[in-house]
Motif scaffolding. Structure first.
Motif, short mmCIF file in Angstrom:
data_model
loop_
_atom_site.label_atom_id
_atom_site.label_comp_id
_atom_site.label_asym_id
_atom_site.label_seq_id
_atom_site.Cartn_x
_atom_site.Cartn_y
_atom_site.Cartn_z
N TYR A 93 5.46 9.34 7.46
CA TYR A 93 6.42 9.76 6.46
C TYR A 93 6.86 8.57 5.64
O TYR A 93 6.63 7.42 6.00
CB TYR A 93 7.62 10.45 7.13
N GLU A 94 7.52 8.86 4.52
CA GLU A 94 7.97 7.79 3.63
C GLU A 94 9.50 7.70 3.55
O GLU A 94 10.06 6.62 3.38
CB GLU A 94 7.41 8.02 2.22
N ASN A 95 10.16 8.85 3.66
CA ASN A 95 11.59 8.89 3.41
C ASN A 95 12.37 8.31 4.57
O ASN A 95 12.42 8.88 5.66
CB ASN A 95 12.00 10.35 3.16
N THR A 96 13.03 7.19 4.37
CA THR A 96 13.79 6.54 5.44
C THR A 96 15.10 7.27 5.75
O THR A 96 15.80 6.92 6.69
CB THR A 96 14.09 5.08 5.06
N PRO B 52 15.76 9.10 15.97
CA PRO B 52 15.19 7.76 15.76
C PRO B 52 15.75 6.67 16.66
O PRO B 52 15.29 5.53 16.59
CB PRO B 52 15.51 7.48 14.28
N LYS C 64 9.56 3.64 14.40
CA LYS C 64 10.42 3.64 13.22
C LYS C 64 9.94 2.65 12.16
O LYS C 64 9.93 2.95 10.97
CB LYS C 64 11.86 3.29 13.63
N SER C 65 9.52 1.46 12.59
CA SER C 65 9.11 0.44 11.62
C SER C 65 7.85 0.86 10.86
O SER C 65 7.69 0.56 9.68
CB SER C 65 8.89 -0.91 12.31
N LYS D 153 7.08 4.00 10.40
CA LYS D 153 7.38 5.33 9.84
C LYS D 153 6.32 6.34 10.24
O LYS D 153 5.72 7.03 9.41
CB LYS D 153 7.57 5.26 8.32
N GLN D 154 6.08 6.36 11.56
CA GLN D 154 5.09 7.28 12.11
C GLN D 154 5.62 7.87 13.40
O GLN D 154 6.38 7.23 14.13
CB GLN D 154 3.77 6.53 12.40
#
Lengths: 112, 109
Positions: free
Chosen positions: B25-28, B52, B68-69, B71-72
């Motif tokens: 994903y891209e959205n933090t 998270p 988290k780092s 984003k997967q």
């Protein structure tokens, strides 16, 4: 175990006609959503609804779409003038104070 | 920013094997990371979800691993069974669910 119910299970309509899709969410849920899934594709967000008003809507949810919670139990999605491309499965979902969204079985809308 | 990429598109596994499905994903702003299971003609049903603040969550044969780092996050199904044959969607969320493109899993006896 409480469930989300949706009616009808299948709706066939002519292009340009109005349709109303109905959902009965789980009774203690406060947040409500409509999603749609075109055959073979991913599930797409349409609209979220909280405290009797729209919280957020997607680009898909244009002026032809509206939502209502008319009596505190039902949650409806209305499409005023259906197009061929509105043919899809429409899912209602709801959640309480947790993040988990519970989905109904869906209404298959076929626009001819 | 809302894009969610899921892989593979389809997966064939023998009974007893491990099924692994990945989601990027891209959205933090996402703060809730569920996997949904969908059988033909049914609505999606929550399978397992993670927040998270943890990197892994296990429920029976199902495990989510979260990075988290990068984003997967991924879904691991251990000892896959024919009854697991379904379509699986990741659907990260900051309220509305943003569904991935789905993975059709087939488990053969």
């Amino acid at each position: 175990e409480p469930e989300v119910t949706q009616t009808p299970s299948h709706q066939v309509t002519q292009m340009g006609q109005e349709v109303i899709l109905r959902c009965v969410p789980i009774s203690n849920h406060l947040y409500f959503y409509w999603y749609r899934q075109i055959l073979g594709q991913k599930v797409e967000f349409l609209v979220s609804f909280y405290n009797n008003e729209i919280s957020e809507k997607s680009e898909i949810f244009d002026d032809q779409f509206s939502v209502e919670r008319p009596d505190g139990s039902n949650f409806t999605l209305k499409i005023r003038s259906t197009k061929l491309e509105d043919s899809a499965m429409y899912f209602c979902a709801g959640r309480g104070p947790t993040d988990t969204q519970y989905f109904g079985p869906g209404t298959r809308l076929t626009v001819l | 920013q809302q894009q969610v990429k899921q892989s593979p598109q389809s997966l064939i596994v023998q009974k007893g094997g491990i099924s692994i499905i990945n989601c990027a994903y891209e959205n933090t702003a996402f703060d809730y990371f569920p996997w949904y299971q969908q059988f033909p003609g049914k609505g999606p049903a929550l399978l397992i979800a993670i927040r998270p603040d943890v990197s892994e969550k296990k429920e029976g044969r199902f495990t989510i691993s979260f990075n988290k780092s990068a984003k997967q996050f991924s879904l691991h199904i251990m000892d896959s069974q024919p009854g697991d044959s379904a379509t699986y969607f990741c659907a990260p969320s900051a309220d509305k669910l943003i569904f991935g493109t789905g993975t059709r899993l087939q488990v053969f006896p």
